[in-house]
Design an enzyme around this catalytic site. Structure first.
Site, PDB file in Angstrom:
ATOM      1  N   ILE A 135      -6.566   1.397  -6.344  1.00  0.00           N
ATOM      2  CA  ILE A 135      -5.207   1.638  -6.844  1.00  0.00           C
ATOM      3  C   ILE A 135      -5.209   1.789  -8.364  1.00  0.00           C
ATOM      4  O   ILE A 135      -4.579   2.702  -8.908  1.00  0.00           O
ATOM      5  CB  ILE A 135      -4.261   0.506  -6.387  1.00  0.00           C
ATOM      6  CG1 ILE A 135      -4.187   0.506  -4.850  1.00  0.00           C
ATOM      7  CG2 ILE A 135      -2.861   0.690  -6.981  1.00  0.00           C
ATOM      8  CD1 ILE A 135      -3.460  -0.677  -4.238  1.00  0.00           C
ATOM      9  N   ARG A 156      -0.395  -8.509  -6.576  1.00  0.00           N
ATOM     10  CA  ARG A 156      -0.161  -9.746  -5.829  1.00  0.00           C
ATOM     11  C   ARG A 156       0.568 -10.750  -6.704  1.00  0.00           C
ATOM     12  O   ARG A 156       0.217 -10.914  -7.892  1.00  0.00           O
ATOM     13  CB  ARG A 156      -1.483 -10.377  -5.383  1.00  0.00           C
ATOM     14  CG  ARG A 156      -1.995  -9.850  -4.069  1.00  0.00           C
ATOM     15  CD  ARG A 156      -1.066 -10.237  -2.918  1.00  0.00           C
ATOM     16  NE  ARG A 156      -1.457  -9.665  -1.648  1.00  0.00           N
ATOM     17  CZ  ARG A 156      -1.110  -8.434  -1.222  1.00  0.00           C
ATOM     18  NH1 ARG A 156      -0.361  -7.649  -1.965  1.00  0.00           N
ATOM     19  NH2 ARG A 156      -1.505  -8.011  -0.028  1.00  0.00           N
ATOM     20  N   GLU A 177       7.162 -15.324  -1.492  1.00  0.00           N
ATOM     21  CA  GLU A 177       7.885 -14.167  -0.959  1.00  0.00           C
ATOM     22  C   GLU A 177       8.603 -14.568   0.323  1.00  0.00           C
ATOM     23  O   GLU A 177       7.948 -15.094   1.229  1.00  0.00           O
ATOM     24  CB  GLU A 177       6.918 -13.017  -0.700  1.00  0.00           C
ATOM     25  CG  GLU A 177       6.348 -12.463  -2.008  1.00  0.00           C
ATOM     26  CD  GLU A 177       5.523 -11.193  -1.856  1.00  0.00           C
ATOM     27  OE1 GLU A 177       5.452 -10.649  -0.737  1.00  0.00           O
ATOM     28  OE2 GLU A 177       4.949 -10.750  -2.857  1.00  0.00           O
ATOM     29  N   HIS A 192       8.357  -6.165  -2.467  1.00  0.00           N
ATOM     30  CA  HIS A 192       7.015  -5.851  -1.940  1.00  0.00           C
ATOM     31  C   HIS A 192       7.026  -4.516  -1.172  1.00  0.00           C
ATOM     32  O   HIS A 192       6.724  -4.458   0.019  1.00  0.00           O
ATOM     33  CB  HIS A 192       6.530  -6.995  -1.028  1.00  0.00           C
ATOM     34  CG  HIS A 192       5.032  -7.028  -0.880  1.00  0.00           C
ATOM     35  ND1 HIS A 192       4.317  -8.181  -0.767  1.00  0.00           N
ATOM     36  CD2 HIS A 192       4.102  -6.037  -0.824  1.00  0.00           C
ATOM     37  CE1 HIS A 192       3.033  -7.911  -0.637  1.00  0.00           C
ATOM     38  NE2 HIS A 192       2.878  -6.607  -0.671  1.00  0.00           N
ATOM     39  N   GLY A 236       5.342  -1.707  -2.315  1.00  0.00           N
ATOM     40  CA  GLY A 236       4.251  -0.830  -2.762  1.00  0.00           C
ATOM     41  C   GLY A 236       3.701   0.065  -1.660  1.00  0.00           C
ATOM     42  O   GLY A 236       3.429   1.245  -1.886  1.00  0.00           O
ATOM     43  N   ALA A 237       3.544  -0.491  -0.481  1.00  0.00           N
ATOM     44  CA  ALA A 237       2.936   0.300   0.599  1.00  0.00           C
ATOM     45  C   ALA A 237       3.978   0.824   1.579  1.00  0.00           C
ATOM     46  O   ALA A 237       3.625   1.392   2.605  1.00  0.00           O
ATOM     47  CB  ALA A 237       1.932  -0.574   1.339  1.00  0.00           C
TER      48      ALA A 237
HETATM   49  P1  NAD Z   1      -9.768  -2.780  -4.771  1.00  0.00           P
HETATM   50  O1  NAD Z   1     -10.600  -3.811  -4.130  1.00  0.00           O
HETATM   51  O2  NAD Z   1     -10.083  -1.348  -4.531  1.00  0.00           O
HETATM   52  O3  NAD Z   1      -9.766  -3.008  -6.355  1.00  0.00           O
HETATM   53  C1  NAD Z   1      -9.666  -4.273  -6.948  1.00  0.00           C
HETATM   54  C2  NAD Z   1     -10.410  -4.194  -8.270  1.00  0.00           C
HETATM   55  O4  NAD Z   1     -10.148  -5.381  -8.988  1.00  0.00           O
HETATM   56  C3  NAD Z   1     -11.921  -4.088  -8.126  1.00  0.00           C
HETATM   57  O5  NAD Z   1     -12.408  -2.951  -8.825  1.00  0.00           O
HETATM   58  C4  NAD Z   1     -12.434  -5.379  -8.759  1.00  0.00           C
HETATM   59  O6  NAD Z   1     -13.663  -5.206  -9.429  1.00  0.00           O
HETATM   60  C5  NAD Z   1     -11.317  -5.687  -9.724  1.00  0.00           C
HETATM   61  N1  NAD Z   1     -11.302  -7.070 -10.155  1.00  0.00           N
HETATM   62  C6  NAD Z   1     -11.616  -8.183  -9.448  1.00  0.00           C
HETATM   63  N2  NAD Z   1     -11.500  -9.271 -10.226  1.00  0.00           N
HETATM   64  C7  NAD Z   1     -11.092  -8.843 -11.445  1.00  0.00           C
HETATM   65  C8  NAD Z   1     -10.794  -9.487 -12.663  1.00  0.00           C
HETATM   66  N3  NAD Z   1     -10.901 -10.824 -12.786  1.00  0.00           N
HETATM   67  N4  NAD Z   1     -10.404  -8.728 -13.713  1.00  0.00           N
HETATM   68  C9  NAD Z   1     -10.306  -7.387 -13.608  1.00  0.00           C
HETATM   69  N5  NAD Z   1     -10.598  -6.714 -12.460  1.00  0.00           N
HETATM   70  C10 NAD Z   1     -10.977  -7.438 -11.397  1.00  0.00           C
HETATM   71  O7  NAD Z   1      -8.267  -3.107  -4.334  1.00  0.00           O
HETATM   72  P2  NAD Z   1      -7.023  -2.113  -4.305  1.00  0.00           P
HETATM   73  O8  NAD Z   1      -6.911  -1.485  -2.970  1.00  0.00           O
HETATM   74  O9  NAD Z   1      -7.051  -1.277  -5.515  1.00  0.00           O
HETATM   75  O10 NAD Z   1      -5.826  -3.186  -4.393  1.00  0.00           O
HETATM   76  C11 NAD Z   1      -5.513  -3.814  -5.619  1.00  0.00           C
HETATM   77  C12 NAD Z   1      -4.423  -4.850  -5.401  1.00  0.00           C
HETATM   78  O11 NAD Z   1      -3.228  -4.242  -4.926  1.00  0.00           O
HETATM   79  C13 NAD Z   1      -4.743  -5.933  -4.366  1.00  0.00           C
HETATM   80  O12 NAD Z   1      -4.257  -7.160  -4.835  1.00  0.00           O
HETATM   81  C14 NAD Z   1      -3.920  -5.521  -3.142  1.00  0.00           C
HETATM   82  O13 NAD Z   1      -3.622  -6.593  -2.305  1.00  0.00           O
HETATM   83  C15 NAD Z   1      -2.689  -4.969  -3.825  1.00  0.00           C
HETATM   84  N6  NAD Z   1      -1.863  -4.082  -3.015  1.00  0.00           N
HETATM   85  C16 NAD Z   1      -0.509  -4.245  -3.124  1.00  0.00           C
HETATM   86  C17 NAD Z   1       0.311  -3.401  -2.416  1.00  0.00           C
HETATM   87  C18 NAD Z   1       1.791  -3.587  -2.460  1.00  0.00           C
HETATM   88  O14 NAD Z   1       2.468  -3.334  -1.491  1.00  0.00           O
HETATM   89  N7  NAD Z   1       2.362  -3.998  -3.560  1.00  0.00           N
HETATM   90  C19 NAD Z   1      -0.216  -2.375  -1.636  1.00  0.00           C
HETATM   91  C20 NAD Z   1      -1.604  -2.231  -1.575  1.00  0.00           C
HETATM   92  C21 NAD Z   1      -2.426  -3.104  -2.289  1.00  0.00           C
HETATM   93  C1  MLT Z   2      -1.351  -4.589   0.949  1.00  0.00           C
HETATM   94  O1  MLT Z   2      -2.081  -5.458   0.477  1.00  0.00           O
HETATM   95  O2  MLT Z   2      -1.810  -3.659   1.625  1.00  0.00           O
HETATM   96  C2  MLT Z   2       0.100  -4.641   0.670  1.00  0.00           C
HETATM   97  O3  MLT Z   2       0.563  -5.876   0.378  1.00  0.00           O
HETATM   98  C3  MLT Z   2       0.875  -3.816   1.595  1.00  0.00           C
HETATM   99  C4  MLT Z   2       1.679  -4.440   2.682  1.00  0.00           C
HETATM  100  O4  MLT Z   2       1.151  -4.962   3.620  1.00  0.00           O
HETATM  101  O5  MLT Z   2       2.880  -4.297   2.614  1.00  0.00           O
END
Ligand code: NAD
Ligand code: MLT
Length: 532
Positions: free
Chosen positions: A155, A235, A264, A282, A284-285
């Site tokens: 992301i 998160r 949440e 929440h 995002g997805a």
């Molecule tokens: P990903 O695993 O592809 O990327 C996470 C990155 O964070 C990795 O590159 C890792 O090296 C880095 N990282 C780990 N520890 C770190 C630190 N201390 N400092 C800096 N970087 C660090 O994950 P993603 O799919 O890109 O998801 C990222 C976040 O988004 C997750 O927390 C996921 O749960 C969240 N998310 C939220 C939603 C939503 O609905 N809001 C949707 C999808 C994902």
């Molecule tokens: C996720 O980590 O994929 C997000 O929180 C999305 C969700 O389940 O709504």
């Protein structure tokens, strides 16, 4: 088990298309979103798989009550609502759908950043409330501003690309990011301190872990530019909410956009009512495209895993993907059989397991084969159900040292697997191979050359290498009506000690084992059950 016997509980809002896929695969699917934690613990013993989004908390209690549970599937990315260590300890596979909602989450992040920069939600509320306040909602351009992206995973990278499209400078921090990757993405790789000092906007995209909890806190905010804008669509908890509120009140923080919260729903949080904070629940997805993608991805992944076809998106046993390789699979079965044999013949507390591979096929899959051997060894006496997912964890808990030895010397077989199991007072050294696709053979035990198919019931003993010995053993077995299937004899030198392995058609009673062990010249007699 036929598919209809496999029951899957979907306890969060997962798109119909995913549930349909599971039903089309022949599983029985119960869709029950919104179960209370108590009811979930009550019903979970009936299910083989559980599918969740982020609402269901898959606690240790739920996993421990799920006696039949084999898979927990997360339709989404973050698995922080699942107690992964407990799942692993219980041998339950945890799977997610990396990438399925990446674009939606990145688009939401950028929308939130722009909404924050231009006060869009506040202006909307004001206008729909009957006001016309143009001066109050003067915003700022993002062009040529610096955005600090914390976490350059899937992301974070998509967010960076979109920000570049808006003419922003991207400062990136990720401990795993290499300079050449940053160069390719045209982002400036900086350390944390520099990111805090230079960014006009900071957006977090890390998982929530012990390291990232409170990554944005009083101390880090104090290093930021005055008026910094904070975005959290990753998160709740990565940004310390109390520190953020203090930052907003002191003016260090110019505004914040939050899609995720420590709790949440967040309830009565003062952050929600703060005039410079933009929030979404929440979301995002939450797009049609992402929800369809993650529902299908998790359904396909779970069906494949339950049917042993593939292991995509496995969070807690990455070695499993190799188990579907048709050339490796027979060696995995060999590993498990050798483990079961070794576990049954040694005496005393296990201290160490050493595994070695001969040939690229075995050496290349040694991690998986190690787990297979451990599964075999531990399933003989561990009180909990053992499989390849939890065997390494259980072995570590029992203080068993597991190591891999590179084999030197000449090549005896094209591919072979060597296992040495050592206890406090005993040890066994077994080498096995596979001919063709499924002709398993043990080819050496404790250095004695033998040739045995590791299956069914086996009698193993050492004896003095003298004529008539086998006949004496045979006659005792015959008196009891036990038929001998095959015999393999190995010796290092004529007249010295020999190793005998005999397959028999029925279990050998303890009284007969006793008589056999009392035969003069017999030592180390063991009866082993290797039935499938
Ligand atoms: P990903 O695993 O592809 O990327 C996470 C990155 O964070 C990795 O590159 C890792 O090296 C880095 N990282 C780990 N520890 C770190 C630190 N201390 N400092 C800096 N970087 C660090 O994950 P993603 O799919 O890109 O998801 C990222 C976040 O988004 C997750 O927390 C996921 O749960 C969240 N998310 C939220 C939603 C939503 O609905 N809001 C949707 C999808 C994902
Ligand atoms: C996720 O980590 O994929 C997000 O929180 C999305 C969700 O389940 O709504």
């Amino acid at each position: 088990m036929d598919e209809k016997g496999i029951r899957i509980l979907v306890s969060d809002q997962i798109e119909q298309v995913g549930r349909d896929h599971l039903e089309n695969e022949g599983f029985r699917v119960d869709f029950r979103p919104g179960l209370s934690p108590d009811v979930l613990e009550e019903v979970i013993p009936q299910y083989d798989a559980l599918v969740v989004r982020s609402a269901t908390q898959v606690t240790a209690g739920v996993i421990e009550k799920g006696a039949k549970l084999r898979v927990i599937g997360r339709a989404g990315t973050g698995v922080d609502n699942i107690d992964v260590p407990t799942a692993t300890r219980r041998g339950v596979l945890v799977m997610n759908t990396p990438g399925g909602n990446t674009v939606s989450a990145a688009e939401h992040t950028v929308s939130m950043m722009l909404a924050l920069a231009r006060n869009i939600p506040q202006a909307h509320m004001s206008l729909t409330g009957g006001h016309w306040e143009r001066k109050k909602f003067v915003g700022l351009e993002v062009l040529e501003k610096s955005v600090g992206v914390l976490g350059m995973g899937k992301i974070g990278r998509e967010v960076a690309r979109r920000c570049q499209g808006l003419g922003m400078r991207v400062l990136a921090y990720d401990p795993l990011m290499q300079a050449d990757a940053a160069l390719k993405l045209n982002v400036e790789l900086v350390n944390l301190d520099e990111l805090f000092r230079r960014a006009d906007f900071i957006t977090v995209h890390t998982p929530l872990t012990a390291d990232t909890r409170g990554l944005i806190n009083d101390e880090s905010l104090s290093r930021c530019k005055k008026g910094v804008r904070i975005v959290n669509c990753a998160r709740g908890g990565i940004v310390d909410e109390a520190a953020l509120l203090r930052g907003l009140e002191s003016g260090i923080v110019g505004g914040a956009a939050l899609d995720v919260f420590e709790q949440e729903p967040p309830g009565e949080s003062p952050l929600l009512r703060h005039p410079r904070v933009v929030v979404t629940p929440h979301l995002g997805a939450s797009t049609e495209e992402a929800q369809e993608k993650v529902a299908v991805q998790i359904a396909v992944a779970i069906a494949d895993a339950l049917k042993g076809r593939a292991y995509a998106g496995v969070v807690n046993a990455s070695i499993l993907h190799m188990a579907i390789n048709e050339d490796v699979r027979p060696f995995l079965q060999l590993a498990e059989k050798i483990g079961r044999l070794a576990g049954q013949v040694v005496d005393g507390k296990i201290r160490r397991l050493t595994v070695s591979g001969e040939g690229d096929l075995v050496s290349g899959s040694i991690e998986l084969l190690k787990a297979g051997v451990l599964d075999g060894v531990l399933s003989h006496f561990h009180p909990d159900p053992v499989n390849m997912i939890n065997a390494p964890v259980l072995a570590a808990e029992m203080g068993i040292e597991v190591r891999e030895l590179k084999r030197g010397g000449g090549k005896e077989f094209l591919h072979s697997l060597g296992v040495v199991l050592e206890t406090e007072k005993d040890s066994i050294d077994i080498v096995g191979t596979v001919f063709g696709q499924s002709s398993w053979r043990l080819v050496k035990i404790d250095g004695y050359r033998i040739e045995v198919n590791p299956g069914g019931y086996l009698l193993i003993y050492r004896n003095v290498d003298k004529p008539g010995f086998l006949a004496r053993v045979g006659s005792i077995l015959a008196e009891t009506g036990i038929n001998i299937g095959s015999v393999s004899l190995g010796r290092k030198k004529a007249g010295e000690t020999a190793m005998t392995i005999m397959s028999v058609d029925d279990p050998v009673p303890d009284s007969v084992l006793e008589r056999l062990s009392q035969l003069e010249g017999v030592s180390g007699l063991r009866f082993v059950d290797l039935r499938d």
